[in-house]
Design an enzyme around this catalytic site. Structure first.
Site, PDB file in Angstrom:
ATOM      1  CD  GLU A  96      -2.558   1.245   2.722  1.00  0.00           C
ATOM      2  OE1 GLU A  96      -2.121   0.580   3.687  1.00  0.00           O
ATOM      3  OE2 GLU A  96      -3.578   1.972   2.797  1.00  0.00           O
ATOM      4  CG  ASP A 141      -8.743   0.299   3.698  1.00  0.00           C
ATOM      5  OD1 ASP A 141      -8.632  -0.575   4.572  1.00  0.00           O
ATOM      6  OD2 ASP A 141      -7.791   1.006   3.312  1.00  0.00           O
ATOM      7  CG  ASP A 142     -10.262   2.123   7.247  1.00  0.00           C
ATOM      8  OD1 ASP A 142     -10.447   1.442   8.266  1.00  0.00           O
ATOM      9  OD2 ASP A 142      -9.225   2.039   6.550  1.00  0.00           O
TER      10      ASP A 142
HETATM   11  N1  HPA Z   1      -3.773   0.269   6.001  1.00  0.00           N
HETATM   12  C1  HPA Z   1      -3.213  -0.183   7.118  1.00  0.00           C
HETATM   13  N2  HPA Z   1      -3.875  -0.272   8.261  1.00  0.00           N
HETATM   14  C2  HPA Z   1      -5.145   0.102   8.301  1.00  0.00           C
HETATM   15  C3  HPA Z   1      -5.768   0.569   7.172  1.00  0.00           C
HETATM   16  C4  HPA Z   1      -5.051   0.648   5.957  1.00  0.00           C
HETATM   17  O1  HPA Z   1      -5.526   1.068   4.891  1.00  0.00           O
HETATM   18  N3  HPA Z   1      -7.042   0.855   7.549  1.00  0.00           N
HETATM   19  C5  HPA Z   1      -7.162   0.549   8.840  1.00  0.00           C
HETATM   20  N4  HPA Z   1      -6.011   0.086   9.310  1.00  0.00           N
HETATM   21 ZN    ZN Z   2      -7.009  -1.919   5.120  1.00  0.00          ZN
END
Ligand code: HPA
Ligand code: ZN
Length: 347
Positions: A211, A289-290
Protein backbone atom coordinates in the site's frame (compact mmCIF):
# COMPACT_ATOMS: atom_id res chain seq x y z
CA UNK A 1 -8.35 -22.79 -19.83
CA UNK A 2 -11.29 -20.62 -20.85
CA UNK A 3 -10.96 -17.01 -19.70
CA UNK A 4 -13.75 -15.09 -18.01
CA UNK A 5 -16.80 -14.33 -20.15
CA UNK A 6 -16.59 -11.14 -22.25
CA UNK A 7 -19.52 -8.77 -22.45
CA UNK A 8 -20.62 -6.11 -24.89
CA UNK A 9 -20.42 -2.78 -23.10
CA UNK A 10 -23.57 -1.64 -21.34
CA UNK A 11 -24.54 2.01 -21.07
CA UNK A 12 -23.02 3.67 -17.97
CA UNK A 13 -26.43 3.85 -16.26
CA UNK A 14 -27.16 0.22 -16.99
CA UNK A 15 -23.71 -0.84 -15.76
CA UNK A 16 -24.19 1.01 -12.46
CA UNK A 17 -27.49 -0.82 -11.97
CA UNK A 18 -25.87 -4.22 -12.56
CA UNK A 19 -22.96 -3.43 -10.22
CA UNK A 20 -25.36 -2.37 -7.48
CA UNK A 21 -27.57 -5.44 -7.85
CA UNK A 22 -24.70 -7.92 -8.17
CA UNK A 23 -23.93 -10.25 -5.29
CA UNK A 24 -20.44 -9.45 -4.03
CA UNK A 25 -17.96 -10.20 -1.25
CA UNK A 26 -16.45 -7.50 0.95
CA UNK A 27 -12.98 -8.81 1.81
CA UNK A 28 -11.22 -5.64 2.93
CA UNK A 29 -13.12 -3.65 5.52
CA UNK A 30 -11.92 -2.71 9.00
CA UNK A 31 -14.87 -2.73 11.37
CA UNK A 32 -13.40 0.23 13.29
CA UNK A 33 -13.28 2.04 9.95
CA UNK A 34 -17.05 1.75 9.58
CA UNK A 35 -17.70 3.85 12.70
CA UNK A 36 -19.60 6.85 11.34
CA UNK A 37 -19.19 10.12 13.30
CA UNK A 38 -22.87 10.18 14.38
CA UNK A 39 -22.55 6.75 15.98
CA UNK A 40 -19.16 7.63 17.49
CA UNK A 41 -20.76 10.65 19.18
CA UNK A 42 -23.76 8.64 20.40
CA UNK A 43 -21.53 5.93 21.89
CA UNK A 44 -19.14 8.53 23.32
CA UNK A 45 -22.02 10.31 25.10
CA UNK A 46 -23.27 7.03 26.54
CA UNK A 47 -19.79 6.17 27.86
CA UNK A 48 -18.93 9.70 28.95
CA UNK A 49 -15.95 9.80 26.59
CA UNK A 50 -15.43 13.07 24.73
CA UNK A 51 -14.24 13.17 21.14
CA UNK A 52 -11.88 16.01 20.20
CA UNK A 53 -14.50 17.53 17.84
CA UNK A 54 -17.52 19.78 18.38
CA UNK A 55 -19.90 17.70 16.28
CA UNK A 56 -20.12 14.81 13.82
CA UNK A 57 -19.88 17.38 11.01
CA UNK A 58 -16.67 18.84 12.45
CA UNK A 59 -15.27 15.33 12.82
CA UNK A 60 -15.95 14.61 9.14
CA UNK A 61 -14.29 17.88 8.20
CA UNK A 62 -11.09 16.69 9.88
CA UNK A 63 -10.90 13.80 7.41
CA UNK A 64 -8.26 15.35 5.18
CA UNK A 65 -5.33 12.98 5.23
CA UNK A 66 -1.78 13.38 3.96
CA UNK A 67 -0.80 9.70 4.24
CA UNK A 68 -1.69 6.46 6.03
CA UNK A 69 -0.32 7.58 9.42
CA UNK A 70 -2.30 10.84 9.45
CA UNK A 71 -5.45 8.74 8.99
CA UNK A 72 -4.48 6.12 11.58
CA UNK A 73 -4.01 8.82 14.25
CA UNK A 74 -7.65 9.92 13.87
CA UNK A 75 -8.97 6.39 13.42
CA UNK A 76 -7.41 5.09 16.65
CA UNK A 77 -8.58 8.20 18.55
CA UNK A 78 -12.21 7.68 17.44
CA UNK A 79 -12.10 3.99 18.42
CA UNK A 80 -11.54 5.14 22.03
CA UNK A 81 -15.32 5.60 22.49
CA UNK A 82 -15.85 1.83 22.19
CA UNK A 83 -16.06 0.24 25.62
CA UNK A 84 -18.88 -2.26 26.02
CA UNK A 85 -20.08 -5.33 24.19
CA UNK A 86 -23.11 -3.32 23.08
CA UNK A 87 -20.84 -0.68 21.48
CA UNK A 88 -19.09 -3.30 19.36
CA UNK A 89 -22.41 -4.90 18.51
CA UNK A 90 -23.94 -1.60 17.39
CA UNK A 91 -20.98 -0.65 15.23
CA UNK A 92 -20.95 -4.00 13.45
CA UNK A 93 -24.73 -4.19 13.10
CA UNK A 94 -24.82 -0.72 11.54
CA UNK A 95 -22.15 -1.80 9.06
CA UNK A 96 -23.84 -5.07 8.16
CA UNK A 97 -27.10 -3.32 7.34
CA UNK A 98 -25.19 -1.06 4.94
CA UNK A 99 -23.49 -4.12 3.48
CA UNK A 100 -26.84 -5.72 2.81
CA UNK A 101 -28.02 -2.57 1.01
CA UNK A 102 -24.96 -3.01 -1.28
CA UNK A 103 -25.87 -6.67 -1.92
CA UNK A 104 -22.85 -7.97 -0.03
CA UNK A 105 -23.45 -11.70 0.42
CA UNK A 106 -20.18 -12.42 2.18
CA UNK A 107 -18.16 -10.14 4.47
CA UNK A 108 -14.76 -11.08 5.88
CA UNK A 109 -14.27 -8.29 8.38
CA UNK A 110 -11.03 -7.10 10.00
CA UNK A 111 -10.91 -6.11 13.63
CA UNK A 112 -8.00 -4.66 15.61
CA UNK A 113 -8.21 -6.14 19.14
CA UNK A 114 -4.98 -4.46 20.30
CA UNK A 115 -6.53 -1.02 19.76
CA UNK A 116 -9.10 -1.96 22.39
CA UNK A 117 -7.23 -4.19 24.82
CA UNK A 118 -4.60 -1.42 25.17
CA UNK A 119 -7.42 0.71 26.67
CA UNK A 120 -8.41 -2.01 29.14
CA UNK A 121 -11.31 -3.45 27.13
CA UNK A 122 -11.42 -7.23 27.47
CA UNK A 123 -10.78 -9.29 24.32
CA UNK A 124 -13.99 -11.14 25.12
CA UNK A 125 -16.03 -7.90 25.06
CA UNK A 126 -14.81 -7.14 21.54
CA UNK A 127 -15.39 -10.56 19.99
CA UNK A 128 -18.69 -11.17 21.71
CA UNK A 129 -20.15 -7.84 20.61
CA UNK A 130 -18.94 -8.25 17.03
CA UNK A 131 -19.90 -11.92 16.96
CA UNK A 132 -23.46 -11.18 18.05
CA UNK A 133 -23.89 -8.74 15.15
CA UNK A 134 -22.51 -11.28 12.66
CA UNK A 135 -24.87 -13.93 13.92
CA UNK A 136 -27.85 -11.57 13.65
CA UNK A 137 -26.77 -10.63 10.09
CA UNK A 138 -26.73 -14.28 9.13
CA UNK A 139 -30.24 -14.81 10.54
CA UNK A 140 -31.94 -11.58 9.56
CA UNK A 141 -30.00 -10.23 6.56
CA UNK A 142 -28.88 -13.44 4.88
CA UNK A 143 -25.25 -12.26 4.95
CA UNK A 144 -22.50 -14.75 5.65
CA UNK A 145 -19.93 -12.86 7.72
CA UNK A 146 -16.69 -13.80 9.46
CA UNK A 147 -13.96 -12.02 11.40
CA UNK A 148 -10.25 -11.68 10.63
CA UNK A 149 -8.15 -10.62 13.61
CA UNK A 150 -5.44 -8.12 12.63
CA UNK A 151 -2.18 -7.56 14.45
CA UNK A 152 -0.98 -3.96 14.54
CA UNK A 153 2.37 -3.90 12.80
CA UNK A 154 3.62 -0.83 14.68
CA UNK A 155 3.58 -2.97 17.84
CA UNK A 156 6.06 -5.77 18.58
CA UNK A 157 5.83 -9.43 17.67
CA UNK A 158 5.81 -10.18 21.41
CA UNK A 159 2.60 -8.15 21.75
CA UNK A 160 1.13 -10.01 18.78
CA UNK A 161 1.91 -13.31 20.53
CA UNK A 162 0.21 -12.02 23.70
CA UNK A 163 -2.86 -11.08 21.68
CA UNK A 164 -2.93 -14.50 20.05
CA UNK A 165 -2.81 -16.08 23.51
CA UNK A 166 -5.78 -13.98 24.61
CA UNK A 167 -7.59 -14.97 21.42
CA UNK A 168 -7.04 -18.70 21.57
CA UNK A 169 -10.02 -19.48 23.85
CA UNK A 170 -12.18 -17.68 21.23
CA UNK A 171 -10.58 -19.45 18.26
CA UNK A 172 -13.97 -20.27 16.72
CA UNK A 173 -14.85 -16.57 16.67
CA UNK A 174 -12.52 -15.71 13.78
CA UNK A 175 -11.43 -17.48 10.63
CA UNK A 176 -8.08 -15.88 10.05
CA UNK A 177 -5.46 -13.31 10.92
CA UNK A 178 -4.20 -10.22 9.14
CA UNK A 179 -1.60 -7.50 9.53
CA UNK A 180 -2.44 -3.79 9.38
CA UNK A 181 -1.41 -0.30 10.60
CA UNK A 182 1.66 1.65 9.47
CA UNK A 183 3.62 -0.25 6.85
CA UNK A 184 6.70 1.97 6.74
CA UNK A 185 9.47 0.56 8.94
CA UNK A 186 7.35 -2.47 9.90
CA UNK A 187 8.03 -5.18 7.32
CA UNK A 188 6.18 -8.53 7.36
CA UNK A 189 9.35 -10.35 8.43
CA UNK A 190 8.94 -8.81 11.90
CA UNK A 191 5.93 -11.13 12.44
CA UNK A 192 7.28 -14.37 10.94
CA UNK A 193 7.02 -16.34 14.20
CA UNK A 194 3.51 -15.38 15.22
CA UNK A 195 2.08 -16.03 11.76
CA UNK A 196 3.77 -19.46 11.71
CA UNK A 197 1.91 -20.22 14.92
CA UNK A 198 -1.37 -18.95 13.44
CA UNK A 199 -0.92 -21.21 10.42
CA UNK A 200 -0.31 -24.18 12.72
CA UNK A 201 -3.59 -23.32 14.44
CA UNK A 202 -5.32 -23.67 11.06
CA UNK A 203 -6.10 -19.98 10.62
CA UNK A 204 -6.27 -18.29 7.24
CA UNK A 205 -3.60 -15.63 6.68
CA UNK A 206 -3.89 -12.29 4.88
CA UNK A 207 -1.70 -9.19 5.16
CA UNK A 208 -1.67 -5.54 4.13
CA UNK A 209 1.33 -5.04 1.85
CA UNK A 210 2.32 -2.84 -1.04
CA UNK A 211 0.00 0.00 0.00
CA UNK A 212 2.68 2.44 1.16
CA UNK A 213 5.38 -0.21 1.40
CA UNK A 214 7.48 -1.36 -1.56
CA UNK A 215 6.90 -4.46 -3.72
CA UNK A 216 9.41 -6.32 -1.51
CA UNK A 217 6.87 -6.10 1.30
CA UNK A 218 4.43 -8.14 -0.84
CA UNK A 219 7.07 -10.85 -1.23
CA UNK A 220 7.68 -10.68 2.53
CA UNK A 221 3.95 -11.19 3.18
CA UNK A 222 3.91 -14.26 0.94
CA UNK A 223 7.18 -15.84 2.06
CA UNK A 224 7.56 -14.82 5.71
CA UNK A 225 3.87 -14.91 6.66
CA UNK A 226 2.29 -17.33 4.18
CA UNK A 227 -0.33 -14.76 3.15
CA UNK A 228 -3.11 -16.21 1.01
CA UNK A 229 -4.37 -12.74 -0.01
CA UNK A 230 -2.64 -9.38 -0.19
CA UNK A 231 -4.57 -6.37 1.08
CA UNK A 232 -3.97 -3.43 -1.28
CA UNK A 233 -0.86 -4.67 -3.12
CA UNK A 234 -1.18 -1.85 -5.64
CA UNK A 235 2.55 -1.08 -5.61
CA UNK A 236 3.30 -4.52 -7.12
CA UNK A 237 3.36 -2.88 -10.57
CA UNK A 238 6.69 -1.27 -9.69
CA UNK A 239 8.35 -4.70 -9.93
CA UNK A 240 7.51 -6.92 -12.93
CA UNK A 241 8.95 -9.94 -11.12
CA UNK A 242 6.43 -9.47 -8.29
CA UNK A 243 3.59 -9.14 -10.82
CA UNK A 244 4.67 -12.36 -12.55
CA UNK A 245 4.66 -14.22 -9.25
CA UNK A 246 1.28 -12.86 -8.12
CA UNK A 247 -0.25 -13.83 -11.48
CA UNK A 248 1.35 -17.28 -11.52
CA UNK A 249 0.22 -18.06 -7.96
CA UNK A 250 -3.20 -16.45 -8.50
CA UNK A 251 -2.83 -14.39 -5.30
CA UNK A 252 -5.86 -12.13 -4.75
CA UNK A 253 -5.32 -8.39 -4.26
CA UNK A 254 -8.05 -6.66 -2.27
CA UNK A 255 -7.88 -3.17 -3.75
CA UNK A 256 -9.52 -0.12 -2.13
CA UNK A 257 -9.54 2.71 -4.68
CA UNK A 258 -11.18 5.47 -2.61
CA UNK A 259 -8.87 4.69 0.31
CA UNK A 260 -5.84 4.93 -1.98
CA UNK A 261 -6.91 8.38 -3.12
CA UNK A 262 -7.75 9.65 0.39
CA UNK A 263 -4.39 8.40 1.70
CA UNK A 264 -2.54 9.85 -1.30
CA UNK A 265 -1.28 6.59 -2.78
CA UNK A 266 -2.74 8.03 -6.01
CA UNK A 267 -3.41 11.71 -6.50
CA UNK A 268 -6.75 11.23 -8.32
CA UNK A 269 -9.05 8.26 -8.83
CA UNK A 270 -8.45 8.62 -12.58
CA UNK A 271 -4.75 7.84 -11.89
CA UNK A 272 -5.47 4.60 -10.04
CA UNK A 273 -3.68 1.51 -11.33
CA UNK A 274 -6.76 -0.75 -11.23
CA UNK A 275 -7.04 -1.05 -15.05
CA UNK A 276 -3.35 -1.94 -15.25
CA UNK A 277 -3.75 -4.55 -12.51
CA UNK A 278 -6.58 -6.17 -14.48
CA UNK A 279 -4.69 -5.93 -17.77
CA UNK A 280 -1.71 -7.69 -16.15
CA UNK A 281 -4.00 -10.61 -15.25
CA UNK A 282 -3.85 -9.95 -11.52
CA UNK A 283 -6.70 -11.26 -9.40
CA UNK A 284 -7.93 -7.86 -8.15
CA UNK A 285 -11.24 -7.10 -6.48
CA UNK A 286 -12.62 -3.82 -5.11
CA UNK A 287 -13.39 -3.09 -1.46
CA UNK A 288 -13.94 -0.21 0.93
CA UNK A 289 -11.20 -0.38 3.66
CA UNK A 290 -12.49 2.29 6.10
CA UNK A 291 -15.71 3.47 4.48
CA UNK A 292 -16.75 5.91 7.22
CA UNK A 293 -13.51 7.81 6.59
CA UNK A 294 -13.04 7.41 2.85
CA UNK A 295 -16.53 8.49 1.75
CA UNK A 296 -17.97 5.29 0.46
CA UNK A 297 -18.93 1.67 0.96
CA UNK A 298 -18.23 -1.09 -1.54
CA UNK A 299 -20.78 -0.18 -4.22
CA UNK A 300 -19.60 3.41 -4.18
CA UNK A 301 -15.99 2.24 -4.63
CA UNK A 302 -17.01 0.06 -7.58
CA UNK A 303 -19.19 2.65 -9.29
CA UNK A 304 -16.77 5.54 -8.82
CA UNK A 305 -13.87 3.41 -10.06
CA UNK A 306 -15.75 2.21 -13.12
CA UNK A 307 -16.67 5.79 -14.00
CA UNK A 308 -13.33 7.50 -13.33
CA UNK A 309 -11.27 4.72 -14.91
CA UNK A 310 -13.67 3.97 -17.78
CA UNK A 311 -13.75 0.29 -16.90
CA UNK A 312 -15.56 -2.00 -19.30
CA UNK A 313 -18.54 -4.18 -18.42
CA UNK A 314 -16.19 -7.18 -18.57
CA UNK A 315 -13.82 -5.46 -16.11
CA UNK A 316 -16.69 -4.81 -13.68
CA UNK A 317 -17.83 -8.42 -13.93
CA UNK A 318 -14.26 -9.65 -13.35
CA UNK A 319 -13.88 -7.48 -10.23
CA UNK A 320 -17.16 -8.77 -8.81
CA UNK A 321 -16.42 -12.37 -9.64
CA UNK A 322 -12.92 -12.08 -8.18
CA UNK A 323 -14.42 -10.80 -4.93
CA UNK A 324 -16.54 -13.95 -4.59
CA UNK A 325 -13.81 -16.34 -5.72
CA UNK A 326 -11.18 -14.77 -3.45
CA UNK A 327 -13.31 -15.27 -0.34
CA UNK A 328 -12.71 -18.10 2.12
CA UNK A 329 -16.18 -19.54 1.47
CA UNK A 330 -16.60 -23.18 0.48
CA UNK A 331 -16.30 -23.74 -3.31
CA UNK A 332 -19.96 -24.83 -3.52
CA UNK A 333 -21.07 -21.57 -1.89
CA UNK A 334 -18.87 -19.55 -4.22
CA UNK A 335 -20.34 -21.37 -7.22
CA UNK A 336 -23.85 -20.54 -6.02
CA UNK A 337 -23.05 -16.83 -5.75
CA UNK A 338 -21.22 -16.77 -9.11
CA UNK A 339 -24.31 -18.27 -10.71
CA UNK A 340 -26.38 -15.42 -9.30
CA UNK A 341 -23.79 -12.92 -10.50
CA UNK A 342 -23.99 -14.44 -13.96
CA UNK A 343 -27.77 -14.03 -13.81
CA UNK A 344 -27.38 -10.30 -13.10
CA UNK A 345 -24.95 -9.89 -16.01
CA UNK A 346 -27.06 -12.08 -18.30
CA UNK A 347 -24.51 -14.75 -19.13
N1 HPA B 1 -3.77 0.27 6.00
C1 HPA B 1 -3.21 -0.18 7.12
N2 HPA B 1 -3.88 -0.27 8.26
C2 HPA B 1 -5.14 0.10 8.30
C3 HPA B 1 -5.77 0.57 7.17
C4 HPA B 1 -5.05 0.65 5.96
O1 HPA B 1 -5.53 1.07 4.89
N3 HPA B 1 -7.04 0.86 7.55
C5 HPA B 1 -7.16 0.55 8.84
N4 HPA B 1 -6.01 0.09 9.31
ZN1 ZN C 1 -7.01 -1.92 5.12
Amino acid sequence: MAGPPRFPDLSPVELVGRIERAPKAELHVHIEGTLEPELAFAIGRRNDIALPYESPGAMRQAYAFSDLQSFLDIYYAAAAVLRTEEDFFEMAWAYLQKAQADNVVRAEIFFDPQTHTARGVAFETVVQGLGRALERARRELGISAALIMCFLRHLSEREAFETLEQAEPFGDAFLGVGLDSGERGNPPEKFRGVFARCRRLGLHVVAHAGEEGPPASIIGALDALGAERIDHGVRCLEDPGVVTRLVRERIPLTVCPLSNVKLRVFERLADHSLPRLLAAGLRASVHSDDPAYFSGYVNHNLVESCTALRLTTSDAYTLLRNSLESSFLEPSEIARHVERLNGVFGT
